[in-house]
Write a protein that holds these residues in place. Sequence first.
Motif, PDB file in Angstrom:
ATOM      1  N   ILE A 327       0.751  -1.221  -0.149  1.00 34.43           N
ATOM      2  CA  ILE A 327      -0.031  -0.453  -0.131  1.00 34.43           C
ATOM      3  C   ILE A 327       1.316   1.247   0.006  1.00 34.43           C
ATOM      4  N   LYS A 328       1.775   1.360   0.594  1.00 36.98           N
ATOM      5  CA  LYS A 328       2.587   2.107   1.045  1.00 36.98           C
ATOM      6  C   LYS A 328       3.373   2.420  -0.392  1.00 36.98           C
ATOM      7  N   ALA A 329       4.026   1.536  -1.078  1.00 40.56           N
ATOM      8  CA  ALA A 329       5.062   1.719  -2.835  1.00 40.56           C
ATOM      9  C   ALA A 329       3.815   1.800  -2.874  1.00 40.56           C
ATOM     10  N   GLU A 330       2.458   1.621  -3.676  1.00 36.58           N
ATOM     11  CA  GLU A 330       1.552   2.033  -4.917  1.00 36.58           C
ATOM     12  C   GLU A 330       0.779   3.852  -4.404  1.00 36.58           C
ATOM     13  N   CYS A 331       0.746   3.563  -2.932  1.00 39.67           N
ATOM     14  CA  CYS A 331       0.624   5.543  -2.715  1.00 39.67           C
ATOM     15  C   CYS A 331       1.084   6.799  -3.130  1.00 39.67           C
ATOM     16  N   LEU A 332       2.670   6.464  -2.802  1.00 36.45           N
ATOM     17  CA  LEU A 332       3.738   7.097  -3.315  1.00 36.45           C
ATOM     18  C   LEU A 332       4.489   7.192  -5.006  1.00 36.45           C
ATOM     19  N   ALA A 333       4.232   5.915  -5.541  1.00 33.19           N
ATOM     20  CA  ALA A 333       3.599   6.092  -7.089  1.00 33.19           C
ATOM     21  C   ALA A 333       2.602   7.039  -7.212  1.00 33.19           C
ATOM     22  N   ARG A 334       1.871   6.550  -6.378  1.00 35.54           N
ATOM     23  CA  ARG A 334       0.469   7.850  -7.292  1.00 35.54           C
ATOM     24  C   ARG A 334       0.995   9.327  -7.472  1.00 35.54           C
ATOM     25  N   LYS A 335       1.701   9.075  -5.959  1.00 31.23           N
ATOM     26  CA  LYS A 335       2.038  10.755  -6.235  1.00 31.23           C
ATOM     27  C   LYS A 335       3.467  11.402  -7.317  1.00 31.23           C
ATOM     28  N   ASN A 336       4.134  10.497  -7.566  1.00 32.76           N
ATOM     29  CA  ASN A 336       5.175  10.429  -8.197  1.00 32.76           C
ATOM     30  C   ASN A 336       6.269  10.258  -7.832  1.00 32.76           C
ATOM     31  N   ASP A 337       5.998   9.445  -6.515  1.00 36.77           N
ATOM     32  CA  ASP A 337       8.040   9.835  -5.734  1.00 36.77           C
ATOM     33  C   ASP A 337       8.626   8.650  -5.759  1.00 36.77           C
ATOM     34  N   VAL A 338       8.496   7.734  -7.367  1.00 40.75           N
ATOM     35  CA  VAL A 338       8.890   6.564  -7.419  1.00 40.75           C
ATOM     36  C   VAL A 338      10.239   6.319  -7.146  1.00 40.75           C
ATOM     37  N   THR A 339      11.420   6.835  -6.502  1.00 39.90           N
ATOM     38  CA  THR A 339      12.624   6.828  -5.847  1.00 39.90           C
ATOM     39  C   THR A 339      11.621   6.093  -4.537  1.00 39.90           C
ATOM     40  N   THR A 340      11.026   7.205  -4.013  1.00 38.99           N
ATOM     41  CA  THR A 340      10.875   6.069  -1.908  1.00 38.99           C
ATOM     42  C   THR A 340       9.804   5.311  -2.722  1.00 38.99           C
ATOM     43  N   GLY A 341       9.426   5.144  -3.840  1.00 40.22           N
ATOM     44  CA  GLY A 341       7.923   4.054  -3.658  1.00 40.22           C
ATOM     45  C   GLY A 341       8.839   2.763  -4.124  1.00 40.22           C
ATOM     46  N   ALA A 342       9.619   3.133  -4.752  1.00 44.83           N
ATOM     47  CA  ALA A 342      11.104   1.823  -4.609  1.00 44.83           C
ATOM     48  C   ALA A 342      11.821   1.171  -3.317  1.00 44.83           C
ATOM     49  N   LEU A 343      12.013   1.999  -3.168  1.00 47.01           N
ATOM     50  CA  LEU A 343      12.523   1.266  -1.371  1.00 47.01           C
ATOM     51  C   LEU A 343      11.818   0.421  -0.710  1.00 47.01           C
ATOM     52  N   PHE A 344      10.128   0.679  -0.386  1.00 49.11           N
ATOM     53  CA  PHE A 344       9.809   0.019   0.260  1.00 49.11           C
ATOM     54  C   PHE A 344       9.303  -0.767  -0.338  1.00 49.11           C
ATOM     55  N   LEU A 345       8.778  -1.371  -1.381  1.00 45.77           N
ATOM     56  CA  LEU A 345       9.039  -1.989  -2.821  1.00 45.77           C
ATOM     57  C   LEU A 345       9.752  -3.222  -2.193  1.00 45.77           C
ATOM     58  N   ASN A 346      11.219  -2.525  -2.827  1.00 42.77           N
ATOM     59  CA  ASN A 346      13.074  -3.336  -3.108  1.00 42.77           C
ATOM     60  C   ASN A 346      12.164  -4.151  -1.749  1.00 42.77           C
ATOM     61  N   LYS A 347      12.399  -3.400  -0.051  1.00 42.67           N
ATOM     62  CA  LYS A 347      12.322  -3.837   1.172  1.00 42.67           C
ATOM     63  C   LYS A 347      11.584  -5.502   1.304  1.00 42.67           C
ATOM     64  N   LEU A 348       9.806  -4.825   0.995  1.00 41.31           N
ATOM     65  CA  LEU A 348       9.744  -6.717   1.189  1.00 41.31           C
ATOM     66  C   LEU A 348       9.993  -7.010  -0.043  1.00 41.31           C
ATOM     67  N   LEU A 349      10.084  -7.299  -0.947  1.00 42.00           N
ATOM     68  CA  LEU A 349      11.178  -8.525  -1.962  1.00 42.00           C
ATOM     69  C   LEU A 349      12.415  -8.666  -1.516  1.00 42.00           C
ATOM     70  N   HIS A 350      12.966  -8.397  -0.861  1.00 39.84           N
ATOM     71  CA  HIS A 350      14.268  -8.515  -0.634  1.00 39.84           C
ATOM     72  C   HIS A 350      14.282 -10.048   1.110  1.00 39.84           C
ATOM     73  N   HIS A 351      13.128  -9.748   1.384  1.00 35.86           N
ATOM     74  CA  HIS A 351      12.988 -10.667   2.411  1.00 35.86           C
ATOM     75  C   HIS A 351      12.453 -12.066   2.311  1.00 35.86           C
ATOM     76  N   ARG A 352      11.996 -11.757   0.918  1.00 38.93           N
ATOM     77  CA  ARG A 352      10.767 -12.409  -0.102  1.00 38.93           C
ATOM     78  C   ARG A 352      12.447 -13.594  -1.296  1.00 38.93           C
ATOM     79  N   PHE A 353      13.250 -13.498  -1.566  1.00 39.69           N
ATOM     80  CA  PHE A 353      14.582 -13.650  -2.021  1.00 39.69           C
ATOM     81  C   PHE A 353      15.284 -14.823  -1.587  1.00 39.69           C
ATOM     82  N   LYS A 354      15.819 -15.806  -2.534  1.00 37.46           N
ATOM     83  CA  LYS A 354      16.646 -16.503  -1.229  1.00 37.46           C
ATOM     84  C   LYS A 354      17.826 -15.068  -1.225  1.00 37.46           C
TER      85      LYS A 354
END
Length: 445
Positions: A327-354
């Motif tokens: 939700i945080k990543a989407e809300c940031l993307a909706r207001k064009n804060d792509v860099t910060t939005g990517a940080l939240f998405l990447n943090k989640l995915l770091h915990h999902r990959f080997k």
Amino acid sequence: MLLFCIVNLCSCEKFLDAKPTNVMSHPNSLENLRALLDYEPPIISSFAGHGELASDDFILDYTGLSYLLPYMKDAYLWEDRGIEGGTWRAGYNSISIANVILESLDRIQGGNQKTRDQLRGEALFLRGWMYFNLAQIYCEPYSISKENNDLGLVLRYDSSAEFKAKRSSLKETYQQILEDITNAVDLLPNIAEYKTRSSKLVALAALARIHLFIENYEMAENCVDEIFIIKSDLLDYNTLKTNDAIPINLNNNIELLNFAESNTVSYLITHASTVINPILYDMYEENDLRKLIFYEPNNLGMKFKGFYHGVKTSAFYGLAIDEMYLIKAECLARKNDVTTGALFLNKLLHHRFKSGYFAEKTYLDNNQLLEDVFKERRKELVFRGLRWYDLRRLNRQSIFAIELTKKVQFPNENKTYVLEPNDKRYTFLIPIEAIDIGGYEQNPR
């Protein structure tokens, strides 16, 4: 005796009934109210599975389809006839319990104020949350950018068995939802003693989801920020045993905010004919641990096993921290804060990959980030009832709208079923029995 009366309440046949016994009508102590809210079936297991049945994440062959109950088959093939009333009844049963609590608190004097506040907060949350989940099935999608004059729910403010009302407007329904859950936030403890009880975290997470769905992205983000002040830990999937039958459970899932489930789709989860849509499974990259933790092979394809609450016979319909990152990543993307939005998405995915195999993603524009967030919502939140809700809300934006198709090989013919974006069938019919008893206006077709 109190629990016996609640069971009677659950089995009552009227669709908008209330207090069928004197004990239920007049609880005489805070302890009675606590017992009502701690009786789990109507509190945590009354969530509708219709959307899961109708979504595109799972495939049934003809054999599996032939064993479904008629209303389940109707939902799967988008041919709803309004013949199933248990979901409507169960939702309003829970709402009646909430109203009994609120009325009784006004009548019962004295007692610990902290206890009174918590009981009131839990009742308000229960009522608002049940209204919201019923609205996802029986009402058109709501948006703060629309007039929202469509039909809403029947709003109950008391538990009288003689209560009569027409359907409210969609706007009135969501006003009540937001009022109830917002008022609950300050009455509840930050973290509940038990996962089956609501808390400030749970209420904020519910508000974050609601505001996201109604396109109030600023409020959704604010709710997530409040949550992260209290709790933001993610579960590292590298610590899980991927070969276990249920790798994620109540003991190791630090992301879990509350326990809630839908028993409506238990058949769908456990039946051997149910397989994951290959389109969904192929979205996962090679070193994504979710492929091993969420799925296992069977004779027909991939079978789901990633129950987020550790119960194999029901779908998890609660709230968890991973959803808040999305939700945080989407809300940031909706207001064009792509860099910060990517940080939240990447943090989640770091915990999902080997460990050592995840390459951080970067984006040139917000639409690229939004596309990845929507893909990750589908991959991360699978079998939590949210895919159908996401389809409903994203259909309003042509760039993200999807036409759904389902193919079934019947004995004498092959049939293809199609659901266009914004089709009226995205809203289920009010149960026929409820229409007959209450005289409510039916959803259009």
